[in-house]
Structures are given as C-alpha cells and as structure tokens.
Design a protein around this motif. Sequence first.
Motif, mmCIF file in Angstrom:
data_model
loop_
_atom_site.group_PDB
_atom_site.id
_atom_site.type_symbol
_atom_site.label_atom_id
_atom_site.label_comp_id
_atom_site.label_asym_id
_atom_site.label_seq_id
_atom_site.Cartn_x
_atom_site.Cartn_y
_atom_site.Cartn_z
ATOM 1 N N GLY A 80 42.474 28.035 101.997
ATOM 2 C CA GLY A 80 42.142 27.948 100.582
ATOM 3 C C GLY A 80 40.770 27.368 100.304
ATOM 4 N N THR A 81 40.034 27.021 101.334
ATOM 5 C CA THR A 81 38.717 26.410 101.135
ATOM 6 C C THR A 81 37.576 27.392 101.342
ATOM 7 N N THR A 82 37.858 28.661 101.534
ATOM 8 C CA THR A 82 36.808 29.635 101.891
ATOM 9 C C THR A 82 35.685 29.712 100.872
ATOM 10 N N GLU A 83 35.964 29.486 99.608
ATOM 11 C CA GLU A 83 34.940 29.584 98.561
ATOM 12 C C GLU A 83 34.151 28.290 98.373
ATOM 13 N N HIS A 84 34.493 27.261 99.106
ATOM 14 C CA HIS A 84 33.826 25.966 98.961
ATOM 15 C C HIS A 84 32.612 25.871 99.889
ATOM 16 N N THR A 85 31.840 24.832 99.706
ATOM 17 C CA THR A 85 30.590 24.640 100.432
ATOM 18 C C THR A 85 30.755 24.761 101.948
ATOM 19 N N GLY A 127 42.890 7.598 109.383
ATOM 20 C CA GLY A 127 43.301 8.085 108.064
ATOM 21 C C GLY A 127 42.106 8.371 107.181
ATOM 22 N N SER A 128 41.121 7.487 107.220
ATOM 23 C CA SER A 128 39.895 7.696 106.436
ATOM 24 C C SER A 128 39.154 8.936 106.901
ATOM 25 N N LEU A 129 39.065 9.114 108.204
ATOM 26 C CA LEU A 129 38.393 10.288 108.752
ATOM 27 C C LEU A 129 39.094 11.575 108.307
ATOM 28 N N LEU A 130 40.405 11.612 108.407
ATOM 29 C CA LEU A 130 41.170 12.781 107.969
ATOM 30 C C LEU A 130 40.959 13.049 106.477
ATOM 31 N N LEU A 131 41.017 12.007 105.679
ATOM 32 C CA LEU A 131 40.844 12.162 104.232
ATOM 33 C C LEU A 131 39.438 12.621 103.865
ATOM 34 N N VAL A 132 38.432 12.102 104.544
ATOM 35 C CA VAL A 132 37.060 12.523 104.257
ATOM 36 C C VAL A 132 36.858 13.985 104.637
ATOM 37 N N PHE A 133 37.454 14.424 105.752
ATOM 38 C CA PHE A 133 37.383 15.848 106.112
ATOM 39 C C PHE A 133 38.054 16.715 105.043
ATOM 40 N N MET A 134 39.211 16.272 104.556
ATOM 41 C CA MET A 134 39.907 17.043 103.521
ATOM 42 C C MET A 134 39.088 17.080 102.239
ATOM 43 N N GLU A 138 36.911 20.559 100.276
ATOM 44 C CA GLU A 138 37.065 20.998 98.890
ATOM 45 C C GLU A 138 35.776 20.926 98.073
ATOM 46 N N LEU A 139 34.675 20.523 98.680
ATOM 47 C CA LEU A 139 33.413 20.425 97.940
ATOM 48 C C LEU A 139 32.898 21.801 97.536
ATOM 49 N N LEU A 141 33.952 19.709 94.157
ATOM 50 C CA LEU A 141 35.248 19.454 93.529
ATOM 51 C C LEU A 141 35.320 20.137 92.172
ATOM 52 N N ALA A 142 36.500 20.539 91.792
ATOM 53 C CA ALA A 142 36.679 21.275 90.539
ATOM 54 C C ALA A 142 36.653 20.365 89.311
ATOM 55 N N THR A 143 37.089 19.105 89.458
ATOM 56 C CA THR A 143 37.270 18.270 88.271
ATOM 57 C C THR A 143 36.378 17.036 88.214
ATOM 58 N N ASN A 144 35.539 16.817 89.238
ATOM 59 C CA ASN A 144 34.711 15.626 89.274
ATOM 60 C C ASN A 144 33.544 15.908 90.215
ATOM 61 N N PRO A 145 32.375 15.354 89.953
ATOM 62 C CA PRO A 145 31.244 15.637 90.834
ATOM 63 C C PRO A 145 31.462 15.199 92.291
ATOM 64 N N PHE A 146 32.170 14.070 92.504
ATOM 65 C CA PHE A 146 32.335 13.599 93.883
ATOM 66 C C PHE A 146 33.633 12.850 94.145
ATOM 67 N N MET A 147 34.286 12.310 93.133
ATOM 68 C CA MET A 147 35.422 11.416 93.338
ATOM 69 C C MET A 147 36.742 12.159 93.178
ATOM 70 N N ASP A 148 37.642 11.962 94.151
ATOM 71 C CA ASP A 148 39.014 12.451 94.018
ATOM 72 C C ASP A 148 39.942 11.517 94.790
ATOM 73 N N GLU A 149 41.221 11.886 94.877
ATOM 74 C CA GLU A 149 42.212 11.013 95.502
ATOM 75 C C GLU A 149 41.930 10.767 96.983
ATOM 76 N N HIS A 150 41.272 11.690 97.658
ATOM 77 C CA HIS A 150 40.957 11.475 99.062
ATOM 78 C C HIS A 150 40.030 10.271 99.246
ATOM 79 N N ILE A 151 39.057 10.136 98.376
ATOM 80 C CA ILE A 151 38.125 9.005 98.449
ATOM 81 C C ILE A 151 38.830 7.710 98.033
ATOM 82 N N ILE A 152 39.672 7.786 97.002
ATOM 83 C CA ILE A 152 40.412 6.592 96.572
ATOM 84 C C ILE A 152 41.316 6.096 97.702
#
Length: 188
Positions: A80-85, A127-134, A138-139, A141-152
Amino acid sequence: MALTEGRHQNDAAAHTPVVKVERPRGEARPVEYAWAVARIAIGWVFLWAFLDKLFGWGFATPANRAWIHGGSPTTGFLKGTTEHTFGGFFAGLAGQPWVDWLFMIGLLGIGTALILGAGMKIAATTGSLLLVFMWAAELPLATNPFMDEHIIYTIVLVGLALVGAGNTLGIGEWWGDTRLVRRYPILK
C-alpha cells in the motif's frame, strides 16, 4: 573561574556523590505507575499486531491472510505504500520471507519485552527503528506534514527506556540483577 582546593569548581561538582533515595520494592510513585501502564499498553499494541497477523482474528488481518495460513504479514501494509516517496523500496520488501520473519519476531519480541518490563533498552531501540521505518514508508503523510502515531510511539518508547519503566509493574528490576544482564548491560 575560581579554584577550590586546587580544582575548578566544576570539577568539584562533578565529584559530588549522588544520593539515591531507596524505597522498598513494590513501592512506586504515581508517575512510575503512569509510565508502567503506558509501557504495558504499547507492549500490547505490538503483541496484538503479532497475534492478529499470525492467526488472522479478523481485526486488521482476515483469517485467510493469516501467517499460519500462508499469508504475508508485511504485504498488506508495504504494498500500500507504492505511491509514497519511498514506496518503491518498501513495496519491494513486501512478502519476502526474511522480511516477514524479521517483522514478526520483532513484533513478538518488542511486545513481550514491553509487557514484562525486561530488555527495555533493546525493545525501545528496535521498536523505534520499526516505527520509524513504518513512518517513512507512508511519507508524505496524508493528514500532517511530519507527525503521526509512529513518531509519538517512538518518543514514548524512548521515554520508557530512560525512566526505567520496566521496574514498576514489571520484572525490570529482577531482570537487571541477573548475571546475564550484569555481564551484558545492553540487555537491561
């Protein structure tokens, strides 16, 4: 800078002993319980993702796409990430057996470590490494320039490791006293 007994004042302050207030085991302040609950909750997020992808209980993974039924735990998200950066890179990893195994072992290990409160440094790092990759997959992001739940979640994981959140409502203190961890402190 003034000298004190032949040393700089900063040197004297650096050698001032730190007094640690000892509390009986099991006696924690409310803030420590808050961190412990956050640790267990995030641990459950990781462990639940593992279980749902493994068995296909129908929450995020349908039964017919479960790993035990031959499905790939990475294909849905990464394809599902094919259209992302970085979509070309991440989509190319989708469904590869080594990626599936690494992802599932990571989910299980991180979730278990966080719930138990042992291995917090490794759990926070991986866990941080996995989340940052995820997040990167998705970059933009659809709803925020850089922040989402993965970063939180990443920020909270770092905080959990820094405050020793595994010691409250967990086995972190016991784990840290084992000979293995004393020999290899990275396992703490």
